[in-house]
Design an enzyme around this catalytic site. Structure first.
Site, PDB file in Angstrom:
ATOM      1  N   TYR A  86      20.999  21.042  30.866  1.00 27.95           N
ATOM      2  CA  TYR A  86      19.807  21.683  31.428  1.00 27.95           C
ATOM      3  C   TYR A  86      20.197  22.482  32.678  1.00 27.95           C
ATOM      4  O   TYR A  86      20.340  21.933  33.756  1.00 27.95           O
ATOM      5  CB  TYR A  86      18.775  20.606  31.774  1.00 27.95           C
ATOM      6  CG  TYR A  86      17.368  21.107  31.961  1.00 27.95           C
ATOM      7  CD1 TYR A  86      17.041  21.980  32.993  1.00 27.95           C
ATOM      8  CD2 TYR A  86      16.344  20.681  31.123  1.00 27.95           C
ATOM      9  CE1 TYR A  86      15.746  22.423  33.177  1.00 27.95           C
ATOM     10  CE2 TYR A  86      15.045  21.121  31.297  1.00 27.95           C
ATOM     11  CZ  TYR A  86      14.750  21.988  32.330  1.00 27.95           C
ATOM     12  OH  TYR A  86      13.462  22.426  32.515  1.00 27.95           O
ATOM     13  N   TYR A  90      19.160  32.498  28.032  1.00 25.90           N
ATOM     14  CA  TYR A  90      18.555  32.476  26.690  1.00 25.90           C
ATOM     15  C   TYR A  90      17.036  32.426  26.789  1.00 25.90           C
ATOM     16  O   TYR A  90      16.337  33.348  26.401  1.00 25.90           O
ATOM     17  CB  TYR A  90      19.132  31.288  25.924  1.00 25.90           C
ATOM     18  CG  TYR A  90      18.294  30.713  24.810  1.00 25.90           C
ATOM     19  CD1 TYR A  90      17.917  31.479  23.704  1.00 25.90           C
ATOM     20  CD2 TYR A  90      17.912  29.373  24.842  1.00 25.90           C
ATOM     21  CE1 TYR A  90      17.167  30.919  22.676  1.00 25.90           C
ATOM     22  CE2 TYR A  90      17.175  28.808  23.821  1.00 25.90           C
ATOM     23  CZ  TYR A  90      16.795  29.583  22.746  1.00 25.90           C
ATOM     24  OH  TYR A  90      16.055  29.022  21.741  1.00 25.90           O
TER      25      TYR A  90
END
Length: 387
Positions: free
Chosen positions: A282, A330
């Site tokens: 993350y 992304y």
């Protein structure tokens, strides 16, 4: 740590919704609906098969009620655990436990957000505690900047090394047609260092994207998975840990609870870091990737800067990290954890095109929530990894 869950449950369907900035009028419910329909199709299952539902949201206080109503499902087992962006990795463990216990047979994990269309703000802004509010931090970036500054002070980590994380993420995004920054050209360390300073030492390029998007993950028993005609990604192990809520109460700004969540996940899986082929971490900020590499055992504490600047985590390196481009390049629709799972499963299935890693058998995902507050780690693997 019990290993009874190892290989007993599998992910059989994954999908994203439309990403980036979605069409006007679409809501976070619509994005969850898109992702759910696509994930069920990916699994070869029907909506009527779903009897376990796991959801976290910053939009509604009762997501398993509101979203289940929208989707038209009536689960007999529901879990709305919300520990921030790590919630969905946590849900993997919870779903595996529920399926193994016979509380449900087919579990759906879903998330959706229109954060970019909503102007980039968090839908439910966090109220700072009184002892932090006086310092007027920019939530949450100032908290992560504090951790970065402390790591630089203690271990000599440099801004250039942090920038290498963003550079690697952009390089992976260049290989992913779904990435928000796809086709926008390469990123250099100089680009990161010269971008707008947001909260020292983190610039805008050290910070995650703000996008719309949703995702869905479908799990079932390993026995049933083998009859579905898909390549399952087996749940090998998972762990959760929380050490604090506010950054002022974090015991050590350079060490996260991933030390505990990772240890628990590896113990359940009967694996160690050397067994992992791809990592999905993350990366809301560049410091995250560095901290998690250290805390999960891929290098010693203080050596993360050298690792990320070595080229090992970028395309062509031997320790591929965030192969879809991550939250930095992304997508990042407020809570990113579900997308870690989606990319890990696709790598295990061999579905990632240009960015596909050869002979991928074991993937690690590590979710982060709050201000380095919660950590959830999971290991997924192919049938070959079950040994």
């Amino acid at each position: 740590m019990s290993t009874d869950l190892r290989g007993r449950v599998a992910v059989v369907g994954v999908a994203e919704s439309d990403l980036g900035q979605v069409a006007p009028g679409l809501t976070h419910f619509d994005l969850m609906g898109q992702a759910t329909v696509r994930a069920l199709k990916d699994a070869g299952l029907k909506k009527s098969d779903v009897d376990g539902f796991f959801c976290a949201s910053s939009y509604v206080p009762f997501p398993t009620l509101d979203v289940a109503e929208y989707l038209g499902i009536r689960p007999r087992y529901a879990d709305s655990t919300n520990i921030g962006g790590s919630s969905f990795v946590s849900h993997l463990l919870h779903a595996a436990l529920a399926i193994e216990a016979g509380q449900c047979t087919t579990a759906l994990i879903a998330y959706g957000s229109t954060q970019r269309s909503d102007g980039g703000r968090l839908v439910s802004p966090t109220k700072l505690l009184p002892w932090e509010e006086a310092y007027r931090p920019r939530y949450p970036v100032s908290m992560y900047a504090l951790a970065a500054a402390r790591h630089m002070h203690e271990y000599g980590t440099t801004r250039e090394q942090l920038a290498e994380v963003a550079v690697a993420a952009r390089a992976w995004a260049q290989l992913n047609p779904q990435a928000f920054t796809h086709g926008r050209g390469p990123l250099t360390v100089a680009d990161v260092l010269s971008s707008q300073m947001i909260s020292h030492p983190l610039t805008s390029k050290d910070c995650c994207l703000v996008t719309d998007g949703g995702g869905a993950v479908v799990l079932t028993s390993a026995e049933r998975a083998r009859d579905l005609g898909v390549r399952p990604a087996y749940f090998l192990g998972g762990g959760e840990a929380t050490w604090h809520r506010s950054i002022s109460q974090m015991p050590d700004l350079t060490t996260t609870a991933a030390v505990d969540s990772g240890r628990r996940a590896f113990a359940m899986a009967g694996l160690e870091p050397a067994d992992v082929d791809v990592l999905q971490l993350y990366d809301a900020f560049t410091i995250n990737t560095l901290l998690f590499l250290e805390d999960l055992g891929f290098c010693a504490k203080g050596e993360g800067g050298d690792l990320v600047s070595s080229g090992r985590i970028a395309p062509g390196g031997d320790l591929p990290v965030n192969t879809n481009g991550g939250g930095l390049a992304y997508c990042h629709p407020g809570m990113y954890g579900i997308f870690l799972i989606i990319e890990a499963v696709r790598q295990l299935r061999g579905e990632c095109g240009e960015r596909q890693q050869a002979d991928t058998r074991v993937a690690l995902v590590n979710g982060n929530g709050g201000v380095l507050s919660s950590q959830a780690t999971a290991l997924l693997g192919t049938e070959e990894a079950l040994g």
